[in-house]
Scaffold this active site. Structure first.
Site, short mmCIF file in Angstrom:
data_model
loop_
_atom_site.label_atom_id
_atom_site.label_comp_id
_atom_site.label_asym_id
_atom_site.label_seq_id
_atom_site.Cartn_x
_atom_site.Cartn_y
_atom_site.Cartn_z
N HIS A 45 0.83 -1.29 0.14
CA HIS A 45 0.11 0.14 -0.11
C HIS A 45 0.71 1.30 0.05
CE1 HIS A 45 -3.40 -2.79 0.76
NE2 HIS A 45 -4.17 -1.92 0.38
N LYS A 112 -10.09 -7.64 7.75
CA LYS A 112 -10.92 -7.49 8.90
C LYS A 112 -10.62 -6.21 9.68
CE LYS A 112 -7.70 -9.31 12.24
NZ LYS A 112 -7.55 -9.55 13.63
S1 SF4 Z 1 -8.06 -14.96 15.92
FE1 SF4 Z 1 -6.89 -14.05 17.36
S2 SF4 Z 1 -5.02 -14.32 16.81
FE2 SF4 Z 1 -6.17 -14.65 14.89
S3 SF4 Z 1 -6.20 -12.75 14.06
FE3 SF4 Z 1 -7.72 -12.74 15.24
S4 SF4 Z 1 -7.03 -11.83 17.03
FE4 SF4 Z 1 -5.34 -12.36 16.08
#
Ligand code: SF4
Lengths: 205, 297
Positions: A45, A112
């Site tokens: 990016h 995410k």
């Molecule tokens: S599940 Fe837990 S370890 Fe995996 S990306 Fe999400 S916060 Fe991080």
């Protein structure tokens, strides 16, 4: 007729990725993508924002989908295999994302945790959506990658930061920012803040 | 320690790391399953919970990391008095290097000054080892892998806190904890589990909040007042509608675990640690010969 076919509750987003297709989606929709995803995270990016661009013959960013992901890759003979490929936190790309959406006409960004106002506005203006993959679901998501079609910048950026071309099939995501100015993150945040107020009142002094 | 004991301990430690990284403990999985049942059919919350459950199943079957962020490596161990502790520490580090080579752990430890990855998960502060000798002749090794996403949404409050309307009492504590949940939204990969410490100083408070994750989801706090607060925080948090991944829904928290430490009169901290759904903790008892005798979760 709906623009995208719905299979078992999930809209099927397939190639070619077009503005019409992504504009038909709204926040909260479940989507399965089939086609090519290009990974890109912090280094890429920054590099794109500095005005760079990979040679089109190798990686065509035009109208593509960028996935915020640093996959764990293994080489088997001549081929690469993704052994874990979950999303990484998107908000780090907020300073760059809107410009990149505009410049390359990105049709979707996957990651995410959601993104901010600038990205939301760019999605609305240029016809793009933010798709939220399930954080931590590294194995399910890796299984939906059918082949690794190439990689760009392996030497310069290193494996997790390189641009990987991933051919996916029914890759599961949820629309959390649509192309109509809506953000599920904004709504959930505001509603939960309201509810928290009444819970705090109930607890009392 | 003779050579056999060293070899056995090393192998047992690698196995503990493998199992921790690839398999969700049963108590956690059951709690995720019941969360999944509560979510409405056809909702994005249900969709997320289904994907999470599939992920748990695939990781176990393939012996692959549940999540690619294999996190901070935290050991909690007890060892026989007569053990050479320096050597034990070396064995733990060696096991981590082996587990990294085998892909049970990602290369996850970065020099904070140069930004360089050590490549083997060893470095200053990595791994974290809490160790105590005990009178038994067995070893007890517990391990937690805590990812960065959920660590980032942890929070510490100093009471009174006018922003959240929290005074210096248990009501104030509860308000802070719920505020932390609201701030975290879905960013810690919820549904989450909270570990909380009331009191202590800034350092001991956070450490004790994390230790709460060693408790089983289903256990009940021995202190009736804290037991009550654990239940009420979880219940109220689940009315906030944040849901899995922050998509909206009923399952925001799976459980809350609270402890308390004494504090100096001038300080009143509330330390909140957040654990993601990929709640990786395991533990084993090892015989005096270093072989795994029993799994603890
Ligand atoms: S599940 Fe837990 S370890 Fe995996 S990306 Fe999400 S916060 Fe991080």
């Amino acid at each position: 007729m709906a623009v995208l076919e719905n299979v078992g509750g999930a809209f099927q987003l397939t190639e070619p990725f077009t503005e019409e297709k992504v504009r038909s989606l709204k926040v909260g929709d479940m989507v399965e993508i089939s086609g090519m995803l290009l990974t890109g995270r912090d280094a890429v990016h920054k590099w794109l924002s500095d005005g760079n661009e990979p040679p089109k013959a190798e990686v065509n960013l035009q109208n593509s989908i960028i996935y915020h992901c640093g996959p764990v890759m293994m080489k088997k003979g001549k081929n690469w295999i993704a052994t874990a490929a979950g999303p990484t936190t998107s908000i780090r790309e907020e300073p760059y994302q809107a410009k990149i959406i505009e410049r390359f006409g990105l049709k979707a960004v996957i990651g995410k945790g959601g993104m901010g106002e600038k990205t939301r506005e760019a999605c609305q203006k240029f016809g793009c959506v933010y798709l939220h993959a399930v954080g931590g679901a590294a194995q399910v998501l890796a299984e939906r990658i059918k082949s690794v079609e190439g990689v760009y910048g392996l030497d310069t950026f290193g494996s997790p930061e390189a641009i990987w071309k991933l051919k996916v099939e029914r890759f599961p995501v949820v629309v959390t920012i649509d192309a109509h100015g809506n953000s599920l993150h904004k709504v959930v945040e505001a509603e939960s803040a309201e509810k928290l107020k009444s819970v705090v009142e109930k607890i009392g002094k | 320690m003779n050579k056999t004991l060293q070899k056995n301990l090393h192998d047992s430690l690698v196995e503990v790391i493998r199992k921790t990284s690839a398999e969700l403990p049963n108590d956690v999985f059951e709690s995720i399953e019941s969360g999944r049942k509560q979510e409405q059919e056809g909702s994005s919350a249900k969709y997320a919970m289904n994907i999470i459950c599939d992920n748990v199943e695939i990781a176990k079957r393939k012996s692959q990391p549940l999540c690619q962020d294999t996190g901070t490596v935290l050991f909690y161990i007890h060892f026989p008095m007569k053990t050479d502790y320096e050597l034990l520490q070396k064995l733990i580090k060696k096991a981590i290097v082996s587990a990294t080579k085998k892909g049970y752990l990602r290369q996850n430890s970065v020099d904070s000054i140069t930004g360089k990855n050590s490549g083997n998960n060893i470095g200053p502060g990595a791994p974290v080892i809490h160790a105590e000798p005990w009178k038994k002749d067995t070893f007890e090794i517990k391990l937690m892998l805590k990812g960065g996403g959920c660590e980032n949404v942890g929070a510490q409050y100093s009471l009174p806190d006018s922003r959240v309307g929290a005074g210096r009492d248990l009501k104030g504590v509860e308000k802070c904890i719920l505020d932390a949940v609201q701030n975290a939204q879905g960013k810690g990969c919820g549904p989450g589990i909270l570990g909380v410490c009331i009191g202590g100083d800034r350092g001991t408070g956070y450490a004790a909040s994390k230790e709460q994750f060693l408790r089983k989801i289903t256990d009940k706090n021995k202190n009736p007042e804290l037991a009550k607060m654990e239940e009420s925080v979880t219940r109220e948090a689940n009315t906030l509608g944040i849901g899995p991944m922050g998509f909206g829904g009923k399952t925001t928290l799976l459980a809350t675990k609270i402890t308390a430490l004494n504090r100096v009169p001038a300080s009143f901290f509330v330390s909140v640690s957040y654990m993601c759904w990929a709640f990786r903790r395991q533990g084993a008892v090892m015989s005096p010969k270093g072989e795994i005798k029993k799994w603890l979760y």
